[in-house]
Design an enzyme around this catalytic site. Sequence first.
Site, mmCIF file in Angstrom:
data_model
loop_
_atom_site.group_PDB
_atom_site.id
_atom_site.type_symbol
_atom_site.label_atom_id
_atom_site.label_comp_id
_atom_site.label_asym_id
_atom_site.label_seq_id
_atom_site.Cartn_x
_atom_site.Cartn_y
_atom_site.Cartn_z
ATOM 1 N N ASP A 15 0.818 -1.217 0.000
ATOM 2 C CA ASP A 15 0.000 0.000 0.000
ATOM 3 C C ASP A 15 0.851 1.267 0.000
ATOM 4 O OD1 ASP A 15 -2.442 -1.282 -0.063
ATOM 5 O OD2 ASP A 15 -2.666 -1.303 2.124
ATOM 6 N N ARG A 95 1.268 4.209 17.059
ATOM 7 C CA ARG A 95 0.787 5.183 16.066
ATOM 8 C C ARG A 95 1.060 6.648 16.411
ATOM 9 N NH1 ARG A 95 1.479 1.275 13.321
ATOM 10 N NH2 ARG A 95 -0.096 0.348 11.991
ATOM 11 N N ASP A 124 -6.423 2.903 13.007
ATOM 12 C CA ASP A 124 -5.155 3.598 12.832
ATOM 13 C C ASP A 124 -5.285 4.955 12.144
ATOM 14 O OD1 ASP A 124 -3.644 1.769 14.189
ATOM 15 O OD2 ASP A 124 -3.292 0.517 12.428
ATOM 16 N N SER A 176 -2.652 -9.916 7.297
ATOM 17 C CA SER A 176 -2.164 -8.550 7.450
ATOM 18 C C SER A 176 -1.496 -8.486 8.818
ATOM 19 C CB SER A 176 -3.330 -7.569 7.383
ATOM 20 O OG SER A 176 -2.967 -6.379 8.044
HETATM 21 N N1 ARG Z 1 -6.658 -4.210 16.068
HETATM 22 C C1 ARG Z 1 -5.408 -3.616 16.430
HETATM 23 C C2 ARG Z 1 -5.594 -2.168 16.766
HETATM 24 O O1 ARG Z 1 -6.480 -1.529 16.279
HETATM 25 C C3 ARG Z 1 -4.335 -3.806 15.382
HETATM 26 C C4 ARG Z 1 -4.599 -3.174 14.030
HETATM 27 C C5 ARG Z 1 -3.615 -3.526 12.935
HETATM 28 N N2 ARG Z 1 -3.645 -4.933 12.670
HETATM 29 C C6 ARG Z 1 -3.073 -5.573 11.645
HETATM 30 N N3 ARG Z 1 -3.079 -6.863 11.652
HETATM 31 N N4 ARG Z 1 -2.481 -4.939 10.662
HETATM 32 O O2 ARG Z 1 -4.831 -1.655 17.540
#
Ligand code: ARG
Length: 406
Positions: A15, A95, A124, A176
């Site tokens: 991405d 993040r 995110d 992912s």
């Molecule tokens: N659910 C988790 C959060 O919102 C992780 C999100 C990213 N997960 C991923 N497998 N890319 O903090």
Amino acid sequence: MKKERIAVAYSGGLDTSVIVKWLQEKYNAEIITVTGNLGQKKELIGVKEKALKTGAKKAYVQDLRKEFVEEYIYPALKAGALYEYNYPMATAIGRPLLAKSLVEVAKKEGCTAVAHGCTGKGNDQVRFEVAVAALAPELKVLAPVREWEFKSREEEIAYCEKHGIPVSATKKNPYSIDENLWGTAIECGVLEDPMVEPPADAYQRTVPPNLAPDEPTRVMIEFKDGVPIGLNGKKMSGVQLIDHLNDIGGANGVGRLDLVENRLVGIKSREVYEAPAATILHFAHRELERLVLDKDTSHFKAKLAADYADMIYNGLWFTPLRVAMDAFVNETQKVVSGFVKVKLYKGNIDIAGRTSPSSLYDTKLATYTEEDSFDHKASIGFIKIYGLPVKTFYSVNKQLLKKKKK
Ligand code: ARG
């Protein structure tokens, strides 16, 4: 005319690689990529070269590990922040720091906008954009994945091929995955069915508990003011200590989680996590607090922990409330120093011992031997007055104690 500059939060994955080229074309802009090293290892290999090959004007790779541990992970650990009881939030805590480093580079490089690769249905995007709004409201935020034309991975790969973007490193993975020092999050593929048990290949950094050693592994963790400072008698930096615990915990199958969680955008999602160090440290820290915090502080802090976790999860890191909560937490941590011994065994973690100069455990008060110094008789008057309200209530309302006839 001088070209507009955009700073892109770049992981090197499919991405964000497409984003570099796509923004360049769409805005006729110069792209500066910013990759934060939060301890994700694999993903960082060759990332700078890849960004430049993809057309970035400049590519930053920032080592944020120390800051991540000291300014983000440890405050969350001290607060006991676990979202919905269990999730230690590796992704969520990372993040705001990635956003901060993106903003710093954007300002230095004279960018007018920043961009990220988050989708429109996740947490995110919120964490990134709320952080940017707090730190640099003058910057525009672009989220190409929310608006571009590509409908599948295949279309993105075709775009890469057309533009000579190297895709070899973005080999198809059925999941992912987001990884850093504090843990790994794994979703998509067969995991989207919450009734399906995670296949062995979903796990990235822990052995299956049944294949873990047949003898328990004991680890002694030293804490100072709520923060771990040593392992098995050896002082070490936070980054080293967490790395080490991830290895030890992972080898014992410790730290796996399979959760259905509530996203901020209203969706329930199923996510599998591996967080060996986070699991061990939260466990040990909590055990030490049991020994040294007075009852009321301990109970109050547990309520705050749930709110603190919600704030992190929901993207509210750079807020006056989180800062104020830290002030409370830090005050409580002044006595959270000492040693905790834990035992790791086939995916499990047990307490094996704890000691602290601030221990409130008083053997003379607790013992049932002749050493006992507790004033048993004092309990008589205490209970008389403590029970007075209910005694009064039920002597007036006797009928409420009668068994209902069916
Ligand atoms: N659910 C988790 C959060 O919102 C992780 C999100 C990213 N997960 C991923 N497998 N890319 O903090």
